[in-house]
Write a protein that holds these residues in place. Structure first.
Motif, PDB file in Angstrom:
ATOM      1  N   GLN A 279       0.822  -1.211   0.000  1.00  0.00           N
ATOM      2  CA  GLN A 279       0.000   0.000   0.000  1.00  0.00           C
ATOM      3  C   GLN A 279       0.856   1.261   0.000  1.00  0.00           C
ATOM      4  N   LEU A 280       2.094   1.128   0.495  1.00  0.00           N
ATOM      5  CA  LEU A 280       2.990   2.284   0.533  1.00  0.00           C
ATOM      6  C   LEU A 280       3.239   2.833  -0.868  1.00  0.00           C
ATOM      7  N   GLY A 281       3.429   1.933  -1.833  1.00  0.00           N
ATOM      8  CA  GLY A 281       3.655   2.377  -3.208  1.00  0.00           C
ATOM      9  C   GLY A 281       2.448   3.129  -3.765  1.00  0.00           C
ATOM     10  N   VAL A 282       1.247   2.586  -3.476  1.00  0.00           N
ATOM     11  CA  VAL A 282       0.027   3.242  -3.946  1.00  0.00           C
ATOM     12  C   VAL A 282      -0.101   4.628  -3.329  1.00  0.00           C
ATOM     13  N   ASP A 283       0.183   4.732  -2.035  1.00  0.00           N
ATOM     14  CA  ASP A 283       0.080   6.017  -1.346  1.00  0.00           C
ATOM     15  C   ASP A 283       1.076   7.034  -1.889  1.00  0.00           C
ATOM     16  N   GLN A 284       2.268   6.576  -2.217  1.00  0.00           N
ATOM     17  CA  GLN A 284       3.284   7.492  -2.744  1.00  0.00           C
ATOM     18  C   GLN A 284       2.838   8.110  -4.070  1.00  0.00           C
ATOM     19  N   PHE A 285       2.295   7.297  -4.942  1.00  0.00           N
ATOM     20  CA  PHE A 285       1.830   7.833  -6.230  1.00  0.00           C
ATOM     21  C   PHE A 285       0.603   8.738  -6.047  1.00  0.00           C
ATOM     22  N   GLU A 286      -0.268   8.364  -5.112  1.00  0.00           N
ATOM     23  CA  GLU A 286      -1.435   9.202  -4.856  1.00  0.00           C
ATOM     24  C   GLU A 286      -1.013  10.551  -4.272  1.00  0.00           C
ATOM     25  N   SER A 287      -0.037  10.508  -3.359  1.00  0.00           N
ATOM     26  CA  SER A 287       0.477  11.749  -2.780  1.00  0.00           C
ATOM     27  C   SER A 287       1.077  12.644  -3.860  1.00  0.00           C
ATOM     28  N   ARG A 288       1.834  12.013  -4.762  1.00  0.00           N
ATOM     29  CA  ARG A 288       2.434  12.774  -5.871  1.00  0.00           C
ATOM     30  C   ARG A 288       1.338  13.377  -6.750  1.00  0.00           C
ATOM     31  N   LEU A 289       0.272  12.642  -6.959  1.00  0.00           N
ATOM     32  CA  LEU A 289      -0.829  13.126  -7.801  1.00  0.00           C
ATOM     33  C   LEU A 289      -1.505  14.344  -7.170  1.00  0.00           C
ATOM     34  N   LEU A 290      -1.731  14.292  -5.870  1.00  0.00           N
ATOM     35  CA  LEU A 290      -2.342  15.420  -5.172  1.00  0.00           C
ATOM     36  C   LEU A 290      -1.440  16.656  -5.214  1.00  0.00           C
ATOM     37  N   GLN A 291      -0.139  16.429  -5.080  1.00  0.00           N
ATOM     38  CA  GLN A 291       0.815  17.541  -5.130  1.00  0.00           C
ATOM     39  C   GLN A 291       0.778  18.230  -6.500  1.00  0.00           C
TER      40      GLN A 291
END
Length: 482
Positions: free
Chosen positions: A233-245
């Motif tokens: 899930q960490l990988g998914v969260d990292q990409f989602e965080s990048r998307l929000l940024q």
């Protein structure tokens, strides 16, 4: 005989005054006051060809930008205020010229007055009307008076004090014209700068949108791999965080674009409106002339330096006028006309003819300290004007040298950044392929995406800065006044 002597004396004074006025020369810069600038801008080239002699229509090839410049020159409120100040300076010159001319006024007067019979005037008038005096010369009761005449008053500019005041006003009028030209160059450069920055923001928006799309694809892929147990899930969260940024950056970019469009609308004297512009690719291909000429041309091409020179000449004229305030001044008064009890006797010349001739020579006695203080102030103002003149030339030279160095540096950095872009584009492609094959983790993909976007933004900034640098160099050399 006495009257003839008086006339000859007046004619002699007028002739003497005219000789002094004719001999009053306009102030000139001394050899010590003239600017001494380096022969070159630190380069081996000594070519006198300069872009400062190009009109802004020749320098800016973009027809859309040309249209906005025309609108700004016609409608910009600050620039129009500067033009009005030029008109005010011209009016000051007209007033100063008027000080050298005689004050000529014509008058028509009529009045009636009755004196009391038991007053000095009443008794005097009645005793004047004796039987042996012609009836038409008797003072009427009530007393009427009709006058038609012309009056001439002139302060002879013996020492050139008034001429120096006129020269100071003329120099300031020319300085105001140069200031208006400088305001024009500033307006054009500011508009062009905002215009190119807006195009750069458009390109940044494209880059961010592409990054958002790529990050969304990576997010979807990571989510699928997580469902299959390939990543956490960490990988998914990292990409989602990048998307929000990235979405936050897009909102900030859109706000900057709107603000830049409003700023350009304000410069052209308009309420917020749609701003047309060329694409970033077209801006990349823009070619600007780069001939800088030699530093000695700054004295003739930079309107702010020319304005400072005229202010210096004006202060020299002010100083001379203040010094000559110590000397006496000559005023001539001449008047003539017709005066009678009855209008019918106005033109019974020479019986109703009146005239006066006079000359006065006045010199200050008790105001010596005040005049000396004004003279000292004028001398200090002259020294300040000289320092400002020299300072403007020094700063102009420094500004141009910095812009030339910046131009060369930007070209080199732009070339390096183009090579870097190719490498990062390949890295992003390779990282995505390797990630799909599970040869690398999501961190390598994120790192490649971030570096590629950073490189693209840097390249956009360099291209924008290159265009703006050329605009600033054109302004610094004195271009934009034609």
């Amino acid at each position: 005989m006495t009257m003839m002597k008086n006339k000859n004396t007046l004619y002699g004074l007028v002739l003497l005054a005219s000789v002094f006025v004719t001999g009053c020369k306009a102030p000139q810069l001394t050899q010590e006051e003239k600017l001494v600038v380096p022969e070159t801008y630190g380069q081996a080239s000594n070519d006198s060809t300069t872009i400062a002699t190009l009109s802004w229509q020749q320098f800016f090839q973009d027809t859309i930008l040309q249209t906005y410049i025309r609108q700004a020159l016609a409608n910009n409120h600050s620039f129009r205020q500067t033009v009005e100040r030029v008109r005010m300076a011209q009016n000051q010159l007209m007033r100063a010229k008027g000080g050298l001319l005689p004050n000529i006024s014509a008058g028509l007067g009529a009045g009636v007055q009755r004196f009391g019979e038991y007053s000095m005037d009443g008794v005097g008038n009645s005793t004047t009307n004796t039987p042996d005096l012609e009836k038409e010369k008797h003072i009427p009761d009530p007393y009427s008076d009709f006058t038609l005449g012309i009056q001439f008053e002139w302060e002879a500019d013996i020492w050139g004090k008034l001429s120096h005041k006129k020269q100071a006003a003329a120099a300031r009028w020319m300085a105001s014209q140069e200031a208006a030209r400088y305001a024009q160059t500033l307006l054009i450069s500011e508009l062009a700068t905002q215009y190119y920055e807006l195009i750069g923001l458009d390109r940044q928006k494209e880059i961010i949108k592409v990054a958002i799309q790529n990050t969304e694809d990576s997010y979807k892929l990571t989510y699928e791999l997580k469902q299959e147990g390939e990543v956490t899930q960490l990988g998914v969260d990292q990409f989602e965080s990048r998307l929000l940024q990235l979405r936050g950056l897009l909102l900030e970019n859109e706000q900057q674009i709107e603000e830049k469009e409003r700023a350009i609308s304000s410069l052209i004297g308009s309420y917020p409106t749609e701003i047309r512009r060329i694409s970033f690719r077209e801006m990349e291909d823009l070619q600007f002339p780069t001939e800088v000429g030699v530093p000695s041309q700054l004295i003739y091409n930079r309107p702010d330096i020319r304005s400072a020179e005229q202010e210096l000449l004006a202060s020299k004229a002010d100083s001379e006028a203040a010094r000559k305030a110590f000397f006496p001044s000559l005023t001539l008064n001449v008047g003539g006309g017709f005066n009678a009890f009855d209008v019918s006797h106005w033109f019974t010349a020479p019986a109703s003819l009146i005239y006066n001739l006079g000359a006065g020579l006045t010199a200050p006695i008790f105001k010596q300290h005040e005049i000396k203080a004004l003279w000292n102030d004028a001398q200090s103002a002259q020294r300040i004007a000289l320092l400002q003149y020299q300072e403007k030339a020094l700063k102009a030279y420094e500004e141009i040298v910095n812009l030339i160095r910046s131009h060369d540096n930007l070209l080199k950095r732009n070339k390096l950044k183009k090579e870097e872009r190719k490498l990062h584009a390949r890295s992003v492609s390779d990282a995505n392929e390797l990630f799909k094959l599970s040869f690398i983790g999501y961190l390598e993909v994120l790192s490649a995406d971030e570096k590629y976007m950073e490189c693209e933004l840097d390249y956009t900034s360099l291209c924008t800065r290159h265009c703006i640098n050329q605009v600033l160099l054109y302004r610094a050399l004195g271009g934009g006044t034609l």
